[in-house]
Design an enzyme around this catalytic site. Structure first.
Site, mmCIF file in Angstrom:
data_model
loop_
_atom_site.group_PDB
_atom_site.id
_atom_site.type_symbol
_atom_site.label_atom_id
_atom_site.label_comp_id
_atom_site.label_asym_id
_atom_site.label_seq_id
_atom_site.Cartn_x
_atom_site.Cartn_y
_atom_site.Cartn_z
ATOM 1 N N LYS A 126 -50.193 2.441 -2.397
ATOM 2 C CA LYS A 126 -50.163 1.005 -2.722
ATOM 3 C C LYS A 126 -49.027 0.381 -1.927
ATOM 4 C CE LYS A 126 -52.095 -2.176 -5.309
ATOM 5 N NZ LYS A 126 -53.495 -2.327 -5.733
ATOM 6 N N ASP A 166 -55.347 -7.076 -2.611
ATOM 7 C CA ASP A 166 -54.982 -7.034 -4.031
ATOM 8 C C ASP A 166 -54.563 -8.460 -4.367
ATOM 9 O OD1 ASP A 166 -54.485 -5.163 -6.417
ATOM 10 O OD2 ASP A 166 -52.580 -6.207 -6.329
HETATM 11 P P1 NDP Z 1 -56.294 -12.611 -7.108
HETATM 12 O O1 NDP Z 1 -55.003 -12.922 -6.478
HETATM 13 O O2 NDP Z 1 -57.555 -12.958 -6.418
HETATM 14 O O3 NDP Z 1 -56.349 -13.281 -8.563
HETATM 15 C C1 NDP Z 1 -55.400 -12.994 -9.540
HETATM 16 C C2 NDP Z 1 -55.663 -13.883 -10.727
HETATM 17 O O4 NDP Z 1 -54.767 -13.535 -11.780
HETATM 18 C C3 NDP Z 1 -55.419 -15.354 -10.454
HETATM 19 O O5 NDP Z 1 -56.248 -16.111 -11.276
HETATM 20 C C4 NDP Z 1 -53.949 -15.508 -10.851
HETATM 21 O O6 NDP Z 1 -53.603 -16.829 -11.208
HETATM 22 C C5 NDP Z 1 -53.879 -14.615 -12.057
HETATM 23 N N1 NDP Z 1 -52.504 -14.091 -12.214
HETATM 24 C C6 NDP Z 1 -51.792 -13.373 -11.302
HETATM 25 N N2 NDP Z 1 -50.568 -13.082 -11.778
HETATM 26 C C7 NDP Z 1 -50.523 -13.631 -13.004
HETATM 27 C C8 NDP Z 1 -49.533 -13.682 -14.000
HETATM 28 N N3 NDP Z 1 -48.342 -13.100 -13.820
HETATM 29 N N4 NDP Z 1 -49.854 -14.322 -15.154
HETATM 30 C C9 NDP Z 1 -51.070 -14.889 -15.355
HETATM 31 N N5 NDP Z 1 -52.041 -14.880 -14.428
HETATM 32 C C10 NDP Z 1 -51.765 -14.268 -13.289
HETATM 33 O O7 NDP Z 1 -56.247 -11.037 -7.463
HETATM 34 P P2 NDP Z 1 -57.444 -10.050 -7.771
HETATM 35 O O8 NDP Z 1 -58.501 -10.764 -8.526
HETATM 36 O O9 NDP Z 1 -57.777 -9.337 -6.533
HETATM 37 O O10 NDP Z 1 -56.722 -8.982 -8.714
HETATM 38 C C11 NDP Z 1 -56.654 -9.145 -10.139
HETATM 39 C C12 NDP Z 1 -56.286 -7.807 -10.769
HETATM 40 O O11 NDP Z 1 -57.298 -6.832 -10.451
HETATM 41 C C13 NDP Z 1 -54.974 -7.179 -10.324
HETATM 42 O O12 NDP Z 1 -54.415 -6.451 -11.398
HETATM 43 C C14 NDP Z 1 -55.417 -6.220 -9.236
HETATM 44 O O13 NDP Z 1 -54.476 -5.181 -9.049
HETATM 45 C C15 NDP Z 1 -56.699 -5.708 -9.842
HETATM 46 N N6 NDP Z 1 -57.651 -5.117 -8.902
HETATM 47 C C16 NDP Z 1 -58.126 -5.829 -7.835
HETATM 48 C C17 NDP Z 1 -59.053 -5.255 -6.998
HETATM 49 C C18 NDP Z 1 -59.696 -6.017 -5.892
HETATM 50 O O14 NDP Z 1 -60.626 -5.470 -5.277
HETATM 51 N N7 NDP Z 1 -59.291 -7.240 -5.601
HETATM 52 C C19 NDP Z 1 -59.478 -3.855 -7.166
HETATM 53 C C20 NDP Z 1 -58.989 -3.244 -8.378
HETATM 54 C C21 NDP Z 1 -58.077 -3.853 -9.180
HETATM 55 P P3 NDP Z 1 -52.759 -17.739 -10.162
HETATM 56 O O15 NDP Z 1 -53.749 -18.177 -9.141
HETATM 57 O O16 NDP Z 1 -52.212 -18.842 -10.987
HETATM 58 O O17 NDP Z 1 -51.686 -16.841 -9.603
#
Ligand code: NDP
Length: 444
Positions: A126, A166
């Protein structure tokens, strides 16, 4: 003291100020007790757990770049290469101001078992940076990505370490990172996944994590005699995972009532409008306050709250530790049937335990969100053979992988007398393959 307790204590002592890493190690090792106890002498002699919790390599580096005002900015970059027993390191790059070494280590550690669970030959790693792409111009994001890759390129390669997206790292960032890698090394190779379709990306990669989450949830419900169609769901987040989880849920006949971002959350009694959500988040890169302009009957609330809504399924898809004990209690009081983690470690340990005690079906992230990395591995396969598969081919493979993961975690749990405890099952199923490979490869 048991071997597991000794290692947990040593990890906390040796890695102070890394609470998320402690949490991940505790969660995994506690659930591995049945296997570790059964093999204690051998594992102690081979120092299996000591090796498992120590990354093979970790890089921390300076990332200087120039902003639009001509001011030099400095961020910190990380890449943790945790375990390569079953394949090249594989895991995303997180760009978020909260990133530090402990967070990257928690994610890298979890990634070892998740990648193993997919059944594909990928090790765990990571990386990321405390850079915040939010509010930056495209030029600033490019400047950061080029500087980040100038250092990162020394440690990665299609057969050694293959990073992906991510939080904060989407198609735009992967494009800039890939361009700089190619420029620096002269190599056109599958060194990153999540690439655009015009330069080696895989169809269905964008959708994979969210779709995979729903394929696994559907299978888990089916194994327990429940049909997913007609259920209601709460989703948190509105990023890549959340958007495609909502889309697939709706295709399977689930009504999704909520989504959120870090400022607030939306309740839409008619079901979230995915097209509107995509336009707000993927095109305009705006906040969820805009959603009401598309759906006047919806509600927008500041702060947290998605877990207070009465639903059958809870799908946390935002970030770590976003579903606390009081949220779990609210979900149970409202009769929730299943919780499946789209994000990495979104549910706190106490909340997970409470949900399991209350008989809620609980699918841990390392199984439920493995569709993303699995499809990344399929992207690597396509790059290696210099061919592109159709959306339907990739989606069918993804579906098969998620169904397999679901049965593997259920079988492993049952084998050790923990039927329906999918946290234990997923950890054991992922661990067994990695340990076999580590033992076979000797002391390395
Ligand atoms: P994105 O950046 O596309 O989206 C993240 C989302 O979560 C946004 O809506 C963001 O809101 C919100 N968010 C982030 N940090 C916080 C916080 N501290 N408090 C509240 N809301 C928060 O990321 P992904 O969708 O790619 O990833 C989401 C999760 O899934 C993570 O845990 C990631 O590790 C996991 N994941 C992702 C994969 C992938 O293929 N993308 C694969 C496997 C796991 P805002 O826009 O306001 O920041």
């Amino acid at each position: 003291m048991s071997y597991v307790d000794e290692i947990i204590e040593a990890v906390v002592a040796k890695n102070p100020s890394e609470p998320e890493f402690h949490q991940a190690v505790k969660e995994v090792l506690n659930s591995l007790r049945p296997v570790v106890d059964a093999n204690e002498d051998k594992y102690r002699r081979e120092a299996i757990l000591e090796r498992l919790v120590e990354p093979e390599r970790q890089m921390k580096f300076r990332v200087p770049w120039v902003d639009d005002k001509g001011q030099v900015q400095v961020n910190t970059g990380y890449r943790v290469q945790f375990n390569s027993a079953i394949g090249p390191y594989k895991g995303g790059l997180r760009l978020h101001p909260s990133v530090n070494l402990g967070i990257i280590k928690f994610l890298g550690f979890e990634q070892i078992f998740k990648n193993s669970l997919t059944g594909l030959p990928i090790g765990g790693g990571k990386g990321g940076s405390d850079f915040d792409p939010k509010g930056k111009s495209d030029r600033e994001v490019m400047a950061f990505c080029q500087s980040f890759m100038t250092e990162l390129c020394k440690y990665i390669g299609e057969n050694t370490d293959v990073p992906a997206g991510d939080i904060g790292t989407g198609a735009r960032e992967i494009g800039y990172l890939y361009g700089q890698y190619k420029r620096l090394t002269g190599l056109y190779e599958g060194v990153l996944t999540g690439k655009g379709l015009s330069y080696g990306g895989s169809l269905a990669r964008t959708e994979a994590t969210g779709y995979g989450l729903l394929y696994l949830t559907q299978e888990m419900l089916k194994m327990n005699g429940i049909d997913i169609a007609g259920k209601t769901a709460a989703v948190s987040g509105s990023g890549n995972v959340a958007i495609y989880a909502i889309q697939k849920a709706q295709q399977l006949g689930v009504k999704v009532l909520t989504c959120s971002d870090s400022n607030g959350w939306v309740y839409d009694p008619n079901g979230i409008d995915v097209a509107a959500l995509k336009e707000i988040k993927e095109v305009k890169r705006a906040r969820l306050t805009e959603y009401k302009n598309y759906r006047p009957n919806s509600e927008y609330h500041e702060g947290r709250g998605v877990w207070t809504v009465k639903v059958d399924l809870a799908l946390p898809c935002a970030t770590q530790n976003e579903l606390h004990l009081e949220d779990a209690k609210a979900l149970v009081a409202n009769g929730v049937t299943a919780v499946a983690e789209g994000a990495n470690m979104p549910t706190t340990l106490e909340a997970t335990e409470y949900l399991q005690e209350q008989g809620v079906l609980f699918a841990p992230g390392k199984a439920a969100n493995a569709g993303g990395v699995a499809t990344s591995a399929l992207e690597m396969s396509q790059n290696s053979e210099r061919l592109s598969w159709t959306f339907e081919e990739v989606d069918a493979k993804l579906q098969g992988i998620m169904v397999n993961i679901c049965h593997n975690m259920a079988d492993a749990a049952e084998r050790y007398g923990f039927a329906k405890n999918y946290v234990v099952g997923a950890n054991i199923a992922g661990f067994e393959k990695v340990v076999d490979a580590m033992l076979a490869q000797g002391v390395v």
